[in-house]
Design an enzyme around this catalytic site. Structure first.
Site, PDB file in Angstrom:
ATOM      1  N   LYS A  21       0.865  -1.174   0.000  1.00 36.21           N
ATOM      2  CA  LYS A  21       0.000   0.000   0.000  1.00 36.21           C
ATOM      3  C   LYS A  21       0.899   1.219   0.000  1.00 36.21           C
ATOM      4  CE  LYS A  21      -4.533   1.048   0.435  1.00 36.21           C
ATOM      5  NZ  LYS A  21      -5.727   0.253   0.079  1.00 36.21           N
ATOM      6  N   VAL A  48     -20.308   0.897  -4.292  1.00 33.77           N
ATOM      7  CA  VAL A  48     -20.428  -0.551  -4.119  1.00 33.77           C
ATOM      8  C   VAL A  48     -21.857  -0.935  -3.722  1.00 33.77           C
ATOM      9  CG1 VAL A  48     -19.658  -2.522  -2.738  1.00 33.77           C
ATOM     10  CG2 VAL A  48     -17.987  -0.847  -3.585  1.00 33.77           C
TER      11      VAL A  48
END
Lengths: 367, 367
Positions: free
Chosen positions: A89, A193
């Site tokens: 990340k 989503v």
């Protein structure tokens, strides 16, 4: 002091805990104002992949803490998604609205490139596919690009699809059939989503209840699905009579109060970091609530962007995301066998894959 | 908290001050026990080069502080040595006697390799050419290797030679002739670098006075050069009637007391970080003492190992180290012109080269 290695240190536990990160790279370019940290949790399964978060952290310590946690989570997510990818990340310290520039993104791209493919980046909070196209002007190791540049486009498509597969597995495990027909499903958050998850649920014949802090998001959803019931807020939603609770908004949805309040016997949603604190997974199990681990069921997004590495193919990516059904079922049965909550079973399966598959690279092949 | 980027932070000043490092890489391999930090100050002139220090730091913060300072110093040293190299350094946290192993050194080598040539390593405190041969089994970016592996061997040869060139420049500037004949030179420390410097001085006809904490080192030197006078300690040495004082032992030789005590009008030695605190360079100038900046005159060692990148050739490396004479002269005249101490003039020249030569890479060449 934040201690990257997790050496014994009085106040370091909150950041790295027991995890040791393989590599943490601080990158700086004074002229463009770039200050970034790339964290590679491990590369046991392959190059580390995870998004770039662009956020105005209050301090370097806060940014480091975030990137260490997020990269560790990516290692587990990628492992259980069946990807040949380790966990990584990155964070860029700054206000994306004020500080994002071509020079900064390209300077960042050069540092991604400098790792020679040990880290692939992607979008995250504060970065978009258009930004990844800019980063990719300096680096070959960029996913999450626009469709026009061979990218995977909007990764919420397979994120929602994967959550739906996880929910079907939970239905199969709980009620003997993967169908959600006639089940009452409460979806908290109908943004990128959540609204796509509602599409799948409506198509499957579920009764859907939703809430969202954005009135516009709710209106848009009701325009598409007039039969969906809307409640005022997350308190009303989680207090409703539900079969399934699907947190698709902020992290930390499963706190003590919410768990105590739930009538749902399944929790399965797209949000990250749903467990409000360590031990919540046990409280859920004690109340007989089946929790589908967040990072397992929301892995469709990373599956979608990771497919770019081979040259993006949506059918292949969707087929891979369909396997979230099998993986989730396996976690539930493994949890039942071992007498542990599914969140613990998932971690163990991820660690086993990293350990067992990771070591086979020790077999000599000449390079 | 040590703040790698030098962001505004109450107690960060002591570490990074105003410097911003381009890249700082934390590397960890749990099984071998490797904990390393590679710092790249900048790559304006080319890949960063600097040694690997293996040291039992008390904390990660202490290790980070050291590697940030050392890598910055290498940037300046490499720039004024005329090398096409940026400044870098690495530290491995541990006790070399107890913790050094093949696995650890090779794990470290993989991280050096992971930077794709942005950082070349070499020996430093706690690491030896034999160790570099082990690191090189995992990385192409290793210098300081053994002669048997194409390495430069003992880099104190050209370190001492370069210090001698710097001292000749100081003699030229002070007395109108580069010869040290008849000059009284006090050499503090006759170890690896100091005893070789004495060889050059004796050959040139200087009167040499030495001291060393090691009786064995002194005996060995007197065996070679019976005419050398030995004094008890650094106090006696620095209080002697000297023309030149050459610190070749620990850092910080030039503290307030020593500067006040010196009769020498030239200071030129092989030790690192000779200035005990900021401002000492001004005290020296005020007393009419010509200080040859340490990192300029002791650059022969890095010149020697850097030559390995082209395939080691001692004659070529020695020719390059000979240029320390011209560089030191240039610094003295530039200091006189600008009315600043030579240490300040050296920093400015280094910064100018990094800025002026660094930017030419912006001229497009197709890759």
């Amino acid at each position: 002091m934040t201690d990257v290695f997790g050496l014994s240190h009085k106040d370091a536990g909150s950041v790295t805990g027991q995890t040791r990160h393989e590599q943490v790279v601080f990158c700086s370019d004074e002229r463009s104002g770039l200050r970034a940290i790339i964290a590679i949790h491990n590369t046991a399964l392959g190059p580390a992949l995870g998004g770039t978060r662009f956020y105005p952290y209050e301090s370097e310590q806060a940014a480091l803490a975030d990137v260490l946690n997020l990269s560790r989570a990516m290692a587990y997510k990628n492992a259980l998604a069946g990807l040949d990818l380790g966990g990584g990340k990155a964070v860029i310290i700054g206000d994306p609205a004020a500080d994002k520039s071509e020079a900064l993104l390209r300077a960042y791209g050069r540092f991604v490139q400098s790792l020679g493919g040990r880290y692939f980046t992607a979008c995250d909070v504060g970065t978009y596919s258009e930004d990844m196209d800019v980063v990719a002007r300096e680096s070959s190791y960029v996913t999450g690009r626009t469709l026009a540049h061979g990218g995977a486009g909007d990764s919420s498509i397979l994120t929602a699809y994967g959550v739906f597969q996880g929910m079907r597995a939970a239905a199969e495990h709980s009620w003997g059939s993967p169908s959600l027909r006639g089940r009452r499903v409460g979806v908290e958050g109908v943004g990128k989503v959540g609204h796509r998850l509602v599409d799948h649920l409506v198509e499957d014949g579920a009764e859907v209840v939703v809430c969202d802090v954005s009135e516009r998001a709710v209106e848009r959803l009701v325009g598409r699905h007039p039969q969906v019931r809307v409640v005022a807020d997350r308190l009303e939603l989680t207090a409703s009579a539900l079969d399934v609770y699907a947190p698709c908004a902020l992290g930390g949805a499963l706190d003590d109060d919410t768990v105590a309040r739930l009538s749902a016997t399944v929790v399965c949603g797209g949000a990250n970091n749903q467990l409000g604190h360590p031990g919540v997974e046990k409280q859920l199990a004690d109340r007989g609530i089946l929790y589908a681990p967040d990072y397992v069921v929301n892995a469709g997004g990373v599956i979608q962007v990771a497919d770019e590495i081979e040259g993006f193919n949506m059918d292949r990516a969707r087929a891979k995301a369909t396997q979230i059904y099998d993986t989730t079922l396996k976690i539930f049965s493994s949890a039942a066998e071992d007498g542990v909550p599914p969140a613990v079973a998932a971690d163990r399966l991820a660690e086993r894959r990293m350990s067992e598959v990771g070591r086979i690279r020790g077999i000599w092949l000449g390079h």
